[in-house]
Design a protein around this motif. Structure first.
Motif, short mmCIF file in Angstrom:
data_model
loop_
_atom_site.label_atom_id
_atom_site.label_comp_id
_atom_site.label_asym_id
_atom_site.label_seq_id
_atom_site.Cartn_x
_atom_site.Cartn_y
_atom_site.Cartn_z
N THR A 1 68.80 -3.46 -45.49
CA THR A 1 68.61 -4.16 -44.78
C THR A 1 68.93 -5.44 -44.68
OG1 THR A 1 67.29 -5.74 -46.45
CG2 THR A 1 66.06 -3.90 -45.43
N THR B 1 69.16 -9.86 -42.96
CA THR B 1 68.22 -10.33 -42.16
C THR B 1 69.06 -11.34 -41.90
OG1 THR B 1 66.03 -9.16 -43.22
CG2 THR B 1 66.02 -11.64 -42.03
N ASP C 1 66.40 -8.85 -37.99
CA ASP C 1 65.87 -7.76 -38.74
C ASP C 1 65.52 -6.59 -38.74
OD1 ASP C 1 64.92 -7.71 -41.44
OD2 ASP C 1 63.07 -8.25 -40.17
N ARG D 1 66.89 -2.53 -40.84
CA ARG D 1 67.12 -1.73 -41.82
C ARG D 1 68.12 -0.10 -41.59
NH1 ARG D 1 64.39 -0.83 -46.61
NH2 ARG D 1 62.85 -2.72 -46.06
N THR E 1 70.77 -5.96 -49.23
CA THR E 1 70.15 -6.50 -48.48
C THR E 1 71.09 -7.38 -48.34
OG1 THR E 1 67.67 -6.24 -50.09
CG2 THR E 1 68.40 -8.30 -48.66
N CYS F 1 71.06 -11.31 -46.08
CA CYS F 1 69.63 -12.56 -46.00
C CYS F 1 70.92 -13.93 -45.25
CB CYS F 1 68.95 -13.48 -47.09
SG CYS F 1 67.70 -11.31 -47.69
#
Length: 123
Positions: A36, A38, A43, A45, A111, A113
């Motif tokens: 993912t 974000t 946002d 995947r 991930t 962020c």
């Protein structure tokens, strides 16, 4: 150099890769299939979603390159670092961001962020 520092460098290199096929191959190699990404503007995947975000940024900021700003701070399987977007010909950054990258422990990104600390007006 830690493994996560090297991972962060590979991550930034993908954002700078001009060839779409090479970029897609690098994404497939660096990210888990269900990774993912974000940030305040996206946002997503998976490899296609991550590729679309990177392509969009590259299209919006032609003639600029991403660089890690300062040191990569890492512990266990998590890294955080600042980055900047600067003109390829040199000069002041126009964007500064802060990313947290979580690895799967086997060398792939699971991930990301992202946070934007400085953005140009109208971006």
């Amino acid at each position: 150099m830690s493994d996560l520092t090297e991972l962060a460098g590979r991550y930034i290199a993908i954002w700078n890769e001009p060839d779409e096929a090479k970029r897609a191959a690098a994404i497939a190699e660096l990210y888990t299939a269900d990774a993912t990404y974000t940030d305040p503007l996206a946002d997503v995947r998976g490899h296609d979603g991550i590729g679309a975000v990177i392509t969009g940024a590259r299209d919006q900021f032609k003639g600029f390159e991403f660089k890690i700003l300062g040191d990569v701070d890492a512990n266990h399987h998590i890294a955080r670092f600042r980055w900047e977007l600067v003109p390829e010909s040199g000069g002041e950054n126009i964007v500064i961001g802060f990313d947290v990258v979580v690895s799967d422990g086997a060398g792939k990104i699971k991930t990301v962020c992202g946070f934007l600390d400085k953005v140009p007006a109208g971006a």
